[in-house]
Design an enzyme around this catalytic site. Structure first.
Site, PDB file in Angstrom:
ATOM      1  N   ASP A  18      -3.291   7.418   1.045  1.00  0.00           N
ATOM      2  CA  ASP A  18      -3.407   7.964  -0.317  1.00  0.00           C
ATOM      3  C   ASP A  18      -2.118   7.853  -1.116  1.00  0.00           C
ATOM      4  OD1 ASP A  18      -5.992   8.828   0.377  1.00  0.00           O
ATOM      5  OD2 ASP A  18      -5.175  10.670   1.236  1.00  0.00           O
ATOM      6  N   GLU A  19      -1.312   6.853  -0.842  1.00  0.00           N
ATOM      7  CA  GLU A  19      -0.024   6.727  -1.541  1.00  0.00           C
ATOM      8  C   GLU A  19      -0.165   6.080  -2.915  1.00  0.00           C
ATOM      9  OE1 GLU A  19      -0.608   5.263   1.401  1.00  0.00           O
ATOM     10  OE2 GLU A  19       0.724   6.097   2.931  1.00  0.00           O
ATOM     11  N   LYS A  21      -1.785   2.896  -3.182  1.00  0.00           N
ATOM     12  CA  LYS A  21      -1.712   1.447  -2.911  1.00  0.00           C
ATOM     13  C   LYS A  21      -2.609   0.659  -3.859  1.00  0.00           C
ATOM     14  CE  LYS A  21      -2.943   2.175   1.385  1.00  0.00           C
ATOM     15  NZ  LYS A  21      -2.838   3.632   1.459  1.00  0.00           N
ATOM     16  N   GLY A  45      -9.967   4.992   0.351  1.00  0.00           N
ATOM     17  CA  GLY A  45     -10.466   5.195  -1.008  1.00  0.00           C
ATOM     18  C   GLY A  45      -9.420   4.739  -1.992  1.00  0.00           C
ATOM     19  N   HIS A  46      -9.754   3.715  -2.766  1.00  0.00           N
ATOM     20  CA  HIS A  46      -8.811   3.229  -3.769  1.00  0.00           C
ATOM     21  C   HIS A  46      -9.365   3.539  -5.142  1.00  0.00           C
ATOM     22  CE1 HIS A  46      -6.568   1.126  -0.815  1.00  0.00           C
ATOM     23  NE2 HIS A  46      -7.544   0.303  -0.501  1.00  0.00           N
ATOM     24  N   THR A 134     -12.786  11.384   8.485  1.00  0.00           N
ATOM     25  CA  THR A 134     -13.585  11.296   7.261  1.00  0.00           C
ATOM     26  C   THR A 134     -15.084  11.318   7.580  1.00  0.00           C
ATOM     27  OG1 THR A 134     -13.456   8.891   7.391  1.00  0.00           O
ATOM     28  CG2 THR A 134     -11.799   9.991   6.034  1.00  0.00           C
ATOM     29  N   GLN A 246      -5.135   3.270   4.613  1.00  0.00           N
ATOM     30  CA  GLN A 246      -4.487   4.404   5.292  1.00  0.00           C
ATOM     31  C   GLN A 246      -2.961   4.242   5.219  1.00  0.00           C
ATOM     32  OE1 GLN A 246      -7.296   2.922   7.422  1.00  0.00           O
ATOM     33  NE2 GLN A 246      -8.428   4.117   5.956  1.00  0.00           N
ATOM     34  N   GLY A 324     -13.210  14.288  -0.915  1.00  0.00           N
ATOM     35  CA  GLY A 324     -13.000  15.379  -1.875  1.00  0.00           C
ATOM     36  C   GLY A 324     -12.201  16.545  -1.311  1.00  0.00           C
ATOM     37  N   ARG A 325     -11.721  16.399  -0.063  1.00  0.00           N
ATOM     38  CA  ARG A 325     -10.972  17.509   0.552  1.00  0.00           C
ATOM     39  C   ARG A 325      -9.621  17.690  -0.145  1.00  0.00           C
ATOM     40  NH1 ARG A 325     -10.651  15.782   6.746  1.00  0.00           N
ATOM     41  NH2 ARG A 325     -10.604  13.722   5.790  1.00  0.00           N
TER      42      ARG A 325
END
Ligand code: IMP
Length: 466
Positions: A18-19, A21, A45-46, A134, A246, A324-325
């Site tokens: 989640d950086e 990318k 997830g992008h 997930t 990831q 959505g967490r």
């Protein structure tokens, strides 16, 4: 090996995923001829924002939005239901994903409902001790690959082979009796660990066969040999971008095991996942947030369980794209990035979401760790202490912080203006204290900072002056 005329760049998550990318890749894609996903699946997830349009993708390489040849390589685990949904939803937004745009390696492992069921059942059974996966069946699909019982894309798209595989895929131990179907096998396993409703979560084999052969028929046209294609492209002098999913600290071997994913998000993963030589890679660029986030369980020494953490979470919209967490939030961890540099060999780093830190004063950066009473022979380390007092349980390692003055909480229009000015000025377009934060981070990591992202929009990136 002949020196290829092409150019290969790997983009890697430097932290826990989640950086951002997707955004960096999207900005770089125009300079490349093809984009390759090499590991992971729809656990990723992008989000790519183009004007008022938001593209959320889990499986499709980010290149599709820019209409660049996009390849899903052998190292990916592919959920056919999800990729069909993504193709359909892009079509609704005017992007036609056809076989000229997308290719899927025939070696890619396919995720089936029994993988999801095993993932969820195992997590449910683990209770408090769960990994926080997930739930997308990623781990079980990779398990089957390693056990050599998985079904690959090339088999999945052939209706006869698929039906036969689903109907007669036998457990490795029961191979001779040949009686157990894949679905039965999954039910049996689930029945042991999740006795309440195993039937409800794994549909009958015939139902799976019906749905999946229709999916196979739809996806068949995308089948290719991505390994040969990528090597051919490089040999012919083209530029290929490898899109990591990831992050480094979620690597199956080198991350905070067991709180990791089941693939290799590190740069080497691009070689084994896509089938290219390490010698073919020219650049390895890490993407790290200006702070750190993590979804799911596991060690997170710089985590902020206070108002500042809450503020960063809200301002940075730190909620998982896939599940959505709410994401856990913490200060920038330099030893983590130095460890990531050992594993990846960064030629540079992109620092994202700097704007989110606006208005927080002072800012903290963890620059080293105090070890457990010096038992390891020294008391401090500047590289993430994975093995101090047993990492995977953080041990007694304590983050040591440097305090830096904060920078103003600018309205997005101001950040946008800074990004526009950055084209000529580089990082000096940033507010002074923000620039100091970026420079300090780069100096401590020992890797050049290539860009700083200051907003979700495509053009809200400030590039270092070349
Ligand atoms: P899995 O990959 O679904 O098996 O989940 C294993 C761990 O990796 C969990 O902590 C997930 O939250 C985390 N994870 C998996 N994919 C991503 C991602 O794309 N971003 C952030 N965390 C992820």
């Amino acid at each position: 090996m002949k020196k290829t005329a092409g150019e290969a760049t790997v983009i890697v998550g430097a932290q826990f995923g989640d950086e951002g990318k997707g955004k960096i890749i999207d900005a770089m894609v125009p300079e490349y001829d093809a984009v390759v996903r090499y590991q992971g699946g729809n656990n990723a997830g992008h989000t790519v924002v183009v004007g008022s349009e938001k593209f959320k993708m889990h499986l499709l390489p980010s290149g599709v939005v820019r209409k660049k040849r996009s390849l899903i390589a052998a190292g990916v685990v592919l959920d056919p239901r999800v990729i069909k949904q993504e193709i359909d939803s892009l079509a609704a937004k005017g992007i036609k994903v056809d076989e000229h745009l997308l290719g899927i390696d025939f070696r890619t492992q396919v995720i089936f409902p029994w993988h999801n069921a095993r993932d969820v059942a195992r997590e449910t059974a683990a209770g408090e001790g769960k990994i926080g996966t997930t739930g997308r069946g990623i781990g079980p699909a990779y398990e089957d690959r390693a056990a050599r019982t998985g079904i690959r894309f090339g088999e999945f798209i052939d209706a006869k082979t698929l039906a036969a595989k689903i109907a007669s895929k036998t457990a490795e131990t029961g191979a001779k009796s040949g009686a157990k179907t894949a679905a039965n096998e999954a039910k049996k396993t689930l029945g042991r660990i999740y006795p309440d409703s195993p039937d409800a979560i794994v549909p009958p084999a015939e139902e799976i066969a019906r749905e999946y052969s229709a999916l196979g028929a739809f996806l068949k046209k995308f089948a290719c040999d991505a390994c040969l294609e990528v090597n051919g492209l490089l040999e012919a002098g083209h530029r290929v971008l490898f899109e990591g999913a990831q992050g480094t600290l979620l690597d199956n071997d080198f991350g905070t095991y067991p709180f990791v994913t089941s693939s290799h998000p590190i740069a080497g993963g691009a070689c084994v996942g896509a089938g290219v030589s390490p010698r073919a890679i020219n650049r390895i660029e890490g993407v790290g947030k200006a702070y750190v986030t993590r979804v799911g369980s596991g060690p997170f020494p710089t985590e902020l369980n206070d108002g500042i953490g809450e503020r960063i979470r809200e301002k940075g919209a730190e909620y998982g794209t896939t599940t959505g967490r709410p994401r856990r939030v913490g200060w920038l961890d330099i030893p983590m990035l130095r460890y990531a540099d050992y594993l990846n060999g960064f030629t540079g780093i992109h620092l994202t979401k700097l704007d989110v830190l606006g208005g927080i004063n002072p800012l903290k950066i963890c620059f080293e760790y105090q070890l457990d009473g010096g038992r390891a022979g020294k008391t401090k380390t500047s590289v993430f202490p994975m093995n101090s007092g047993g990492f995977g349980g953080v041990g007694a390692a304590e983050p040591v912080y440097l305090e830096l003055p904060g920078f103003p909480d600018l309205p997005q229009a101001e950040w946008r203006k800074a990004a526009a000015e950055g084209v000529a000025k580089g990082f000096s377009a940033l507010p002074e204290k923000a620039r100091e934060y970026v420079e300090k981070a780069g100096e401590l990591i020992g890797v050049p900072i290539l860009s700083v992202s200051v907003g979700p929009e495509r053009n809200e990136i400030i590039w270092a002056k070349k």
